[in-house]
Design a protein around this motif. Structure first.
Motif, PDB file in Angstrom:
ATOM      1  N   HIS A 156      -3.246   9.966   1.591  1.00  0.00           N
ATOM      2  CA  HIS A 156      -2.078   9.768   0.745  1.00  0.00           C
ATOM      3  C   HIS A 156      -0.806  10.350   1.372  1.00  0.00           C
ATOM      4  CE1 HIS A 156       0.651  10.726  -2.667  1.00  0.00           C
ATOM      5  NE2 HIS A 156       0.229   9.558  -3.122  1.00  0.00           N
ATOM      6  N   GLY A 157      -0.906  11.524   1.977  1.00  0.00           N
ATOM      7  CA  GLY A 157       0.266  12.138   2.587  1.00  0.00           C
ATOM      8  C   GLY A 157       0.856  11.291   3.690  1.00  0.00           C
ATOM      9  N   MET A 158       0.008  10.645   4.475  1.00  0.00           N
ATOM     10  CA  MET A 158       0.496   9.765   5.530  1.00  0.00           C
ATOM     11  C   MET A 158       1.165   8.525   4.943  1.00  0.00           C
ATOM     12  SD  MET A 158       0.971   8.980   8.686  1.00  0.00           S
ATOM     13  CE  MET A 158      -0.031  10.027   9.737  1.00  0.00           C
ATOM     14  N   LEU A 159       0.637   8.005   3.844  1.00  0.00           N
ATOM     15  CA  LEU A 159       1.232   6.835   3.207  1.00  0.00           C
ATOM     16  C   LEU A 159       2.638   7.144   2.701  1.00  0.00           C
ATOM     17  CD1 LEU A 159      -1.848   5.508   1.164  1.00  0.00           C
ATOM     18  CD2 LEU A 159      -1.131   4.878   3.478  1.00  0.00           C
ATOM     19  N   VAL A 160       2.809   8.311   2.097  1.00  0.00           N
ATOM     20  CA  VAL A 160       4.125   8.691   1.588  1.00  0.00           C
ATOM     21  C   VAL A 160       5.104   8.904   2.742  1.00  0.00           C
ATOM     22  CG1 VAL A 160       5.412  10.477   0.345  1.00  0.00           C
ATOM     23  CG2 VAL A 160       3.203   9.668  -0.540  1.00  0.00           C
ATOM     24  N   PHE A 161       4.661   9.579   3.791  1.00  0.00           N
ATOM     25  CA  PHE A 161       5.526   9.788   4.964  1.00  0.00           C
ATOM     26  C   PHE A 161       5.944   8.459   5.587  1.00  0.00           C
ATOM     27  CE2 PHE A 161       5.699  10.136   9.647  1.00  0.00           C
ATOM     28  CZ  PHE A 161       6.831  10.933   9.772  1.00  0.00           C
ATOM     29  N   ASN A 162       5.003   7.569   5.761  1.00  0.00           N
ATOM     30  CA  ASN A 162       5.336   6.274   6.359  1.00  0.00           C
ATOM     31  C   ASN A 162       6.316   5.501   5.495  1.00  0.00           C
ATOM     32  OD1 ASN A 162       3.803   6.685   8.619  1.00  0.00           O
ATOM     33  ND2 ASN A 162       2.081   5.410   7.971  1.00  0.00           N
ATOM     34  N   ASN A 163       6.169   5.631   4.183  1.00  0.00           N
ATOM     35  CA  ASN A 163       7.057   4.889   3.291  1.00  0.00           C
ATOM     36  C   ASN A 163       8.465   5.474   3.264  1.00  0.00           C
ATOM     37  OD1 ASN A 163       7.244   2.656   1.400  1.00  0.00           O
ATOM     38  ND2 ASN A 163       7.573   4.190  -0.183  1.00  0.00           N
ATOM     39  N   ARG A 164       8.556   6.794   3.219  1.00  0.00           N
ATOM     40  CA  ARG A 164       9.858   7.433   3.049  1.00  0.00           C
ATOM     41  C   ARG A 164      10.587   7.698   4.361  1.00  0.00           C
ATOM     42  NH1 ARG A 164       8.984  11.803  -1.935  1.00  0.00           N
ATOM     43  NH2 ARG A 164       7.884  10.352  -3.318  1.00  0.00           N
ATOM     44  N   VAL A 165       9.829   7.781   5.467  1.00  0.00           N
ATOM     45  CA  VAL A 165      10.458   8.154   6.738  1.00  0.00           C
ATOM     46  C   VAL A 165      10.206   7.112   7.829  1.00  0.00           C
ATOM     47  CG1 VAL A 165      10.656   9.955   8.499  1.00  0.00           C
ATOM     48  CG2 VAL A 165      10.200  10.591   6.123  1.00  0.00           C
ATOM     49  N   ALA A 166       8.927   6.906   8.169  1.00  0.00           N
ATOM     50  CA  ALA A 166       8.611   6.123   9.364  1.00  0.00           C
ATOM     51  C   ALA A 166       8.919   4.640   9.228  1.00  0.00           C
ATOM     52  CB  ALA A 166       7.137   6.321   9.736  1.00  0.00           C
ATOM     53  N   TRP A 167       8.863   4.099   8.013  1.00  0.00           N
ATOM     54  CA  TRP A 167       9.109   2.655   7.845  1.00  0.00           C
ATOM     55  C   TRP A 167      10.487   2.282   8.380  1.00  0.00           C
ATOM     56  CZ3 TRP A 167       5.885  -1.219   6.388  1.00  0.00           C
ATOM     57  CH2 TRP A 167       6.456  -2.463   6.091  1.00  0.00           C
ATOM     58  N   ASN A 168      11.464   3.142   8.194  1.00  0.00           N
ATOM     59  CA  ASN A 168      12.823   2.864   8.652  1.00  0.00           C
ATOM     60  C   ASN A 168      12.933   2.848  10.173  1.00  0.00           C
ATOM     61  OD1 ASN A 168      13.797   2.754   5.979  1.00  0.00           O
ATOM     62  ND2 ASN A 168      14.084   4.972   5.920  1.00  0.00           N
ATOM     63  N   VAL A 205       0.835  -1.202   0.000  1.00  0.00           N
ATOM     64  CA  VAL A 205       0.000   0.000   0.000  1.00  0.00           C
ATOM     65  C   VAL A 205       0.874   1.258   0.000  1.00  0.00           C
ATOM     66  CG1 VAL A 205      -1.736   1.312   1.286  1.00  0.00           C
ATOM     67  CG2 VAL A 205      -1.925  -1.171   1.123  1.00  0.00           C
ATOM     68  N   LEU A 206       1.922   1.247   0.814  1.00  0.00           N
ATOM     69  CA  LEU A 206       2.798   2.410   0.903  1.00  0.00           C
ATOM     70  C   LEU A 206       3.496   2.681  -0.425  1.00  0.00           C
ATOM     71  CD1 LEU A 206       4.479   1.915   4.414  1.00  0.00           C
ATOM     72  CD2 LEU A 206       2.383   3.139   3.830  1.00  0.00           C
ATOM     73  N   GLU A 207       4.025   1.636  -1.044  1.00  0.00           N
ATOM     74  CA  GLU A 207       4.731   1.819  -2.313  1.00  0.00           C
ATOM     75  C   GLU A 207       3.771   2.200  -3.442  1.00  0.00           C
ATOM     76  OE1 GLU A 207       7.776   2.075  -3.003  1.00  0.00           O
ATOM     77  OE2 GLU A 207       8.819   1.260  -1.254  1.00  0.00           O
ATOM     78  N   ALA A 208       2.575   1.662  -3.411  1.00  0.00           N
ATOM     79  CA  ALA A 208       1.594   2.025  -4.440  1.00  0.00           C
ATOM     80  C   ALA A 208       1.284   3.515  -4.392  1.00  0.00           C
ATOM     81  CB  ALA A 208       0.322   1.203  -4.268  1.00  0.00           C
ATOM     82  N   ALA A 209       1.193   4.049  -3.164  1.00  0.00           N
ATOM     83  CA  ALA A 209       0.962   5.487  -3.031  1.00  0.00           C
ATOM     84  C   ALA A 209       2.186   6.275  -3.474  1.00  0.00           C
ATOM     85  CB  ALA A 209       0.612   5.815  -1.582  1.00  0.00           C
ATOM     86  N   ASP A 210       3.353   5.840  -3.006  1.00  0.00           N
ATOM     87  CA  ASP A 210       4.579   6.589  -3.283  1.00  0.00           C
ATOM     88  C   ASP A 210       4.977   6.541  -4.754  1.00  0.00           C
ATOM     89  OD1 ASP A 210       6.771   8.116  -2.739  1.00  0.00           O
ATOM     90  OD2 ASP A 210       7.710   6.717  -1.356  1.00  0.00           O
ATOM     91  N   PHE A 268      -1.932   4.725  -7.335  1.00  0.00           N
ATOM     92  CA  PHE A 268      -3.306   5.179  -7.087  1.00  0.00           C
ATOM     93  C   PHE A 268      -3.619   6.415  -7.918  1.00  0.00           C
ATOM     94  CE2 PHE A 268      -2.357   3.159  -2.817  1.00  0.00           C
ATOM     95  CZ  PHE A 268      -3.071   2.017  -3.079  1.00  0.00           C
ATOM     96  N   LYS A 269      -2.652   7.295  -8.048  1.00  0.00           N
ATOM     97  CA  LYS A 269      -2.840   8.495  -8.865  1.00  0.00           C
ATOM     98  C   LYS A 269      -3.078   8.117 -10.326  1.00  0.00           C
ATOM     99  CE  LYS A 269      -2.401  12.991  -9.836  1.00  0.00           C
ATOM    100  NZ  LYS A 269      -3.306  14.035  -9.327  1.00  0.00           N
ATOM    101  N   ALA A 270      -2.280   7.172 -10.822  1.00  0.00           N
ATOM    102  CA  ALA A 270      -2.410   6.748 -12.217  1.00  0.00           C
ATOM    103  C   ALA A 270      -3.757   6.104 -12.483  1.00  0.00           C
ATOM    104  CB  ALA A 270      -1.285   5.777 -12.571  1.00  0.00           C
ATOM    105  N   ALA A 271      -4.292   5.417 -11.483  1.00  0.00           N
ATOM    106  CA  ALA A 271      -5.564   4.715 -11.656  1.00  0.00           C
ATOM    107  C   ALA A 271      -6.770   5.632 -11.505  1.00  0.00           C
ATOM    108  CB  ALA A 271      -5.664   3.574 -10.644  1.00  0.00           C
ATOM    109  N   GLY A 272      -6.528   6.882 -11.147  1.00  0.00           N
ATOM    110  CA  GLY A 272      -7.641   7.789 -10.896  1.00  0.00           C
ATOM    111  C   GLY A 272      -8.423   8.180 -12.124  1.00  0.00           C
ATOM    112  N   ALA A 273      -7.848   7.965 -13.300  1.00  0.00           N
ATOM    113  CA  ALA A 273      -8.533   8.355 -14.539  1.00  0.00           C
ATOM    114  C   ALA A 273      -9.665   7.415 -14.915  1.00  0.00           C
ATOM    115  CB  ALA A 273      -7.523   8.436 -15.683  1.00  0.00           C
ATOM    116  N   GLY A 274      -9.755   6.271 -14.255  1.00  0.00           N
ATOM    117  CA  GLY A 274     -10.806   5.319 -14.572  1.00  0.00           C
ATOM    118  C   GLY A 274     -10.250   3.945 -14.879  1.00  0.00           C
TER     119      GLY A 274
END
Length: 347
Positions: A110-122, A38-43, A47-53
């Motif tokens: 989404h912002g929390m997913l990116v933060f968790n992936n880039r910062v908190a996961w470590n 989930v974290l990598e899909a957001a980062d 999810f953004k790419a799939a938003g068009a339909g």
């Protein structure tokens, strides 16, 4: 709310009943992969790419720029997790994913997913050391400028739903005119109450690095001078005397020790006007022996690792408030965020 391993047929039910299912293996092997997917899909913008339909795997591969084989494996897992539906060889975001994972939705995390992936996961790499020493990593002291930006975006994402409920349900005086929002950074809670109470203004007391990155996020709310910043430190600054009708301490108590929380509460009691309220807004640690609560317990361990203390029980928060001379008022449990509550005292 409990995230549990559920059975889908009578045979699986019997296996679980007979204690033949290796649950620790599922926790250790399957769930980390689910979380990271989930974290990598957001980062990576899936999810953004799939938003068009609805799109085929080839279309999503082209849009995202990812490897086709790896993306197909990721989408297969995310479909099993109910982030995507698959029909006629096309992937479509489910309503849940479109609301909470697609970055352009106002309620997106989404912002929390990116933060968790880039910062908190470590940070989780330090869990073993924390269990041995009891010393958290105190991340507020080590965040880089870039990480502060990720952090503030994450806090906005994490509170977008909560702030709306807070604005509706927080038990505050209808005649309130002044509010102190301790550590309020993005200001969403202040904004929610100011929209509810036309005469209310709010001062956000926060660390200068937090204000620097949070100010543009608050400006999106277009509140003008009704919500303003005051650089400072809750542990060292004086809050004044008989100054505020509302004082909010949201998602900050878990960064402080019990002694520090008592010191802050004593200053809050002094700063409140008669009839004013002090709201401690937190995930709550379940009392030992009470009904298990996964969110409160998991955030307790996470905050202990990442910061200073961890979650507190309602009884502990009540004790700070009463020792400061405030009267217990009520505890309001969130409907949209299980395990989280407003613990409210009145002067």
């Amino acid at each position: 709310m409990q995230l549990t391993i559920s059975t889908e047929n009578p045979l699986e039910w019997l296996v679980k009943l007979a204690n033949l299912a290796p649950v620790p293996l599922l926790h250790a092997q399957v769930m980390p992969v689910m979380a990271k997917a989930v974290l990598e899909a957001a980062d990576k913008g899936v999810f953004k790419a799939a938003g068009a339909g609805p799109q085929t795997l080839d279309q999503l591969t082209e849009t995202s720029g990812l490897n086709r084989k790896a993306l197909g494996e990721l989408l297969g897992l995310l479909t099993a997790m109910d982030y995507f539906a698959y029909k006629n060889e096309q992937f479509t975001l489910t309503p849940m994913a479109r609301r909470f994972a697609f970055p352009d939705d106002p309620m997106s995390v989404h912002g929390m997913l990116v933060f968790n992936n880039r910062v908190a996961w470590n940070w989780l790499d330090h869990l073993g050391d924390y269990l041995q020493t009891g010393k958290g990593i105190h991340y507020h002291d080590t965040l880089s400028t870039e990480e502060w930006q990720y952090y503030q975006e994450a806090m906005v994402a994490a509170t977008s739903t909560e702030a709306k409920e807070f604005g509706r349900r927080a038990p505050v005086p209808k005649t309130a005119t002044r509010m102190l929002d301790i550590g309020g950074s993005h200001g969403q809670h202040s904004v929610a109450l100011c929209k509810r109470l036309p005469a209310l203004t709010s001062t956000i007391l926060d660390l200068p690095p937090a204000i620097e990155k949070a100010r543009p996020l608050l400006e999106r709310q277009a509140m003008g001078n009704r919500v303003q910043y005051q650089p400072g430190n809750a542990l060292t600054d004086d809050f004044g005397t008989n100054t505020y009708d509302i004082v909010l301490l949201s998602s900050l108590a878990h960064h402080f020790t019990p002694v520090q929380n008592q010191q802050v509460t004593d200053k809050v009691a002094k700063a409140l006007r008669p009839g004013g309220v002090f709201i401690v807004n937190e995930f709550i640690r379940p009392e030992t022996g009470s009904k298990p609560e996964l969110i409160g317990s998991s955030t307790d361990l996470f905050y202990g690792l990442s910061s200073t203390a961890g979650n507190y029980s309602v009884a502990e928060i009540d004790s700070w408030q009463q020792q400061a001379g405030l009267k217990k008022h009520k505890t309001i449990w969130y409907r949209t965020l299980p395990g989280r509550a407003m613990v409210v005292a009145k002067k």
